[in-house]
Scaffold this active site. Structure first.
Site, short mmCIF file in Angstrom:
data_model
loop_
_atom_site.label_atom_id
_atom_site.label_comp_id
_atom_site.label_asym_id
_atom_site.label_seq_id
_atom_site.Cartn_x
_atom_site.Cartn_y
_atom_site.Cartn_z
N SER A 27 8.82 6.15 -10.32
CA SER A 27 9.55 7.41 -10.23
C SER A 27 9.94 7.75 -8.79
O SER A 27 10.85 8.57 -8.58
CB SER A 27 8.72 8.55 -10.84
OG SER A 27 7.47 8.65 -10.18
N THR A 28 9.28 7.16 -7.78
CA THR A 28 9.68 7.39 -6.40
C THR A 28 10.79 6.41 -6.00
O THR A 28 11.83 6.82 -5.44
CB THR A 28 8.48 7.27 -5.43
OG1 THR A 28 7.35 7.92 -6.01
CG2 THR A 28 8.78 7.90 -4.10
N ASP A 80 9.72 0.48 -1.97
CA ASP A 80 8.95 0.57 -3.20
C ASP A 80 7.96 1.72 -3.10
O ASP A 80 7.65 2.19 -2.00
CB ASP A 80 8.21 -0.77 -3.45
CG ASP A 80 7.89 -1.00 -4.92
OD1 ASP A 80 8.02 -0.06 -5.72
OD2 ASP A 80 7.52 -2.14 -5.26
N GLY A 81 7.46 2.14 -4.24
CA GLY A 81 6.43 3.19 -4.28
C GLY A 81 5.04 2.58 -4.24
O GLY A 81 4.88 1.37 -4.09
N ALA A 82 4.04 3.43 -4.38
CA ALA A 82 2.64 2.94 -4.45
C ALA A 82 1.81 3.99 -5.17
O ALA A 82 2.19 5.17 -5.25
CB ALA A 82 2.09 2.71 -3.05
N GLY A 94 1.22 -0.96 -9.16
CA GLY A 94 1.20 -1.48 -10.53
C GLY A 94 0.97 -0.42 -11.58
O GLY A 94 0.86 -0.75 -12.76
N GLU A 102 6.83 -7.04 -8.00
CA GLU A 102 6.82 -6.26 -6.75
C GLU A 102 6.17 -7.05 -5.62
O GLU A 102 6.64 -7.03 -4.47
CB GLU A 102 6.07 -4.94 -6.96
CG GLU A 102 6.84 -3.97 -7.84
CD GLU A 102 6.06 -2.72 -8.19
OE1 GLU A 102 6.70 -1.70 -8.47
OE2 GLU A 102 4.82 -2.76 -8.23
N LYS A 120 -0.62 10.36 -2.56
CA LYS A 120 -0.94 8.92 -2.65
C LYS A 120 -1.74 8.43 -1.44
O LYS A 120 -2.25 7.31 -1.45
CB LYS A 120 0.35 8.11 -2.75
CG LYS A 120 1.32 8.55 -3.85
CD LYS A 120 0.83 8.15 -5.20
CE LYS A 120 1.79 8.45 -6.33
NZ LYS A 120 3.02 7.71 -6.30
C1 5RP Z 1 5.06 0.20 -10.29
C2 5RP Z 1 4.47 0.68 -9.04
C3 5RP Z 1 4.91 2.02 -8.56
O1 5RP Z 1 5.51 1.88 -7.32
C4 5RP Z 1 3.71 2.92 -8.46
O2 5RP Z 1 3.09 2.95 -9.73
C5 5RP Z 1 4.11 4.33 -8.03
O3 5RP Z 1 4.88 4.90 -9.03
P1 5RP Z 1 5.49 6.35 -8.89
O4 5RP Z 1 6.46 6.31 -7.78
O5 5RP Z 1 6.12 6.58 -10.25
O6 5RP Z 1 4.35 7.30 -8.65
O7 5RP Z 1 3.68 0.05 -8.40
O8 5RP Z 1 4.47 -1.00 -10.71
#
Ligand code: 5RP
Length: 223
Positions: A27-28, A80-82, A94, A102, A120
């Site tokens: 979502s990020t 990417d997000g985390a 993940g 990723e 986070k």
């Molecule tokens: C997907 C991921 C995402 O980057 C992680 O889960 C963060 O997600 P979000 O931005 O929705 O909080 O690793 O496999």
């Protein structure tokens, strides 16, 4: 104020004309893809690779040129997000199930930029259950091996069925609590036959962009 959007749009400004870009999942990362998509519509010329079917679809909807991984070569950067980020730039990823692609895309990038809201950022990884991607063959055997390692795994479910990744694998979410040594655990998990990869990204992030409650941004660069 949408903190995920603030962090992601800041990261999208790192993308320059002519770059090869990795597109994250979640979502990020969604907001980063949309911002990059807006810039592509306005004339930005890039090539990209996506870390999941969902991000691939979103990017194509925006008209971002998506190239097969094996044809794109080395990437300039990936956004990417985390799920968790620690002060040493280690990550748990993940939560969205895309950890394998990723990690491959991150490993093929000159720069991995992580975008997140302040929730986070943690002192120690492990409160968030660590996703471990497991091949379906002998999955119960692998699950037992994870239990024997003390990982407290739980199969990720998708309604009544087991969740399947884009690679057709299963996810065991491991309820570890504070992880003492992420580097060591990463190696131990990936040595287990049946484990494809796990969500620990050890010192892979180069830049971490955190949007804080007041809307300000921390842009941290790994020394
Ligand atoms: C997907 C991921 C995402 O980057 C992680 O889960 C963060 O997600 P979000 O931005 O929705 O909080 O690793 O496999």
């Amino acid at each position: 104020m949408n903190l995920k959007q603030i962090a992601a749009e800041h990261a999208a400004s790192f993308v320059e004309d002519g770059m090869k870009v990795g597109l994250g999942t979640g979502s990020t990362a969604y907001y980063a893809i949309c911002r990059i998509g807006e810039r592509v519509r306005a004339g930005l010329n890039i090539q990209a690779v996506a870390t999941s079917e969902a991000s691939d679809k979103l990017a194509r909807e925006w008209g971002i040129p998506i190239i097969p991984f094996d044809q794109i070569g080395r990437l300039d950067l990936t956004i990417d997000g985390a799920d968790e980020v620690d002060p040493d730039f280690n990550l748990i990823k993940g939560g969205g199930g895309a950890l394998l692609r990723e990690k491959i895309v991150a490993a093929n990038s000159d720069k991995l930029i992580i975008v997140a809201d302040g929730s986070k950022a943690v002192q120690k990884l492990g409160k968030f259950p660590l996703p471990v991607e497991v091949v379906p063959f002998a999955s119960e055997w692998t699950f037992k091996a994870l239990e024997n390692m003390g990982c407290q795994p739980k199969w990720r479910m998708d309604g009544p069925k087991q969740y399947l990744t884009d690679n057709g694998n299963l996810i065991a979410d491991c309820h570890l609590g504070a992880i003492a040594d992420a580097s060591e655990l990463n190696v131990q998990l990936n040595m287990l036959p049946g484990v494809v990869d796990n969500g620990l990204f050890v010192k892979m992030a180069d830049v971490v962009i955190i949007a804080k409650e007041d809307g300000s941004i921390d842009e941290l660069h790994r020394p």
